[in-house]
Motif scaffolding. Sequence first.
Motif, PDB file in Angstrom:
ATOM      1  N   GLU A  29       0.967  -1.266  -0.188  1.00  0.00           N
ATOM      2  CA  GLU A  29       0.093   0.040   0.093  1.00  0.00           C
ATOM      3  C   GLU A  29       0.955   1.474   0.093  1.00  0.00           C
ATOM      4  N   GLY A  30       0.593   2.334  -0.883  1.00  0.00           N
ATOM      5  CA  GLY A  30       1.439   3.539  -0.922  1.00  0.00           C
ATOM      6  C   GLY A  30       2.522   3.264  -1.822  1.00  0.00           C
ATOM      7  N   CYS A  31       2.602   2.136  -2.462  1.00  0.00           N
ATOM      8  CA  CYS A  31       4.003   1.991  -3.497  1.00  0.00           C
ATOM      9  C   CYS A  31       3.436   2.055  -5.037  1.00  0.00           C
ATOM     10  N   ALA A  32       2.224   2.183  -5.205  1.00  0.00           N
ATOM     11  CA  ALA A  32       1.895   2.051  -6.782  1.00  0.00           C
ATOM     12  C   ALA A  32       2.591   2.774  -7.538  1.00  0.00           C
ATOM     13  N   ASP A  33       3.311   3.976  -7.145  1.00  0.00           N
ATOM     14  CA  ASP A  33       3.852   4.849  -7.904  1.00  0.00           C
ATOM     15  C   ASP A  33       5.367   4.132  -8.234  1.00  0.00           C
TER      16      ASP A  33
END
Length: 190
Positions: A105-109
């Motif tokens: 979570e929070g690492c999709a970029d």
Amino acid sequence: MVSAAKEQGRWGTVFGGSAAALVAGGLFLAVMLGGCTTADRPLRYSAGARPATVMTYGGDRFNDAEYEHAWDVRRRVETTFTVPDNFGDADGAHLFAGLHVEVPEGCADRTVRWEVLADGTRIGGGRLRWLRVYEVRSSLRTGGLPDRITLRAQWDGGSGNCPSFTLSWDDPKVYPNADFDFLDPDFYPW
């Protein structure tokens, strides 16, 4: 009475000999075609980062084994598999597999790059970014029948809130193209 017995004996010999030839021919064809190039070849771990491997049953055919290889990847992973050497050869083959990638979570970029090599030659790959979960079904042409298949993956994470991502390779198998060249002397095992 004697001629009827002779007649029955003659026809029994004719049909008995034909049946034996038919059975022998059928066995020969079964041996020749049974191990030829069309059988799928599941990959076997050979070198590199050892995956956690799970085997299940219930593929396309009854009692067909399926394998899932999984890694927790901090920065990069490279694993080489061997292709079982069955009887026969092929002038081409396909690698079928499912690739599953999941980032925290929070690492999709973050960008995940992956590639597959057959005997050192790149046959497929890609970049994944902006989603948390990716499902990639692939059918990759390998050229000839390879001895080795290598899977590589890396990403620009590996620290802070993005320590690692999960990579799994579902049921990778090589399916050789049929190459029933009976005139080729290399086709026969003797």
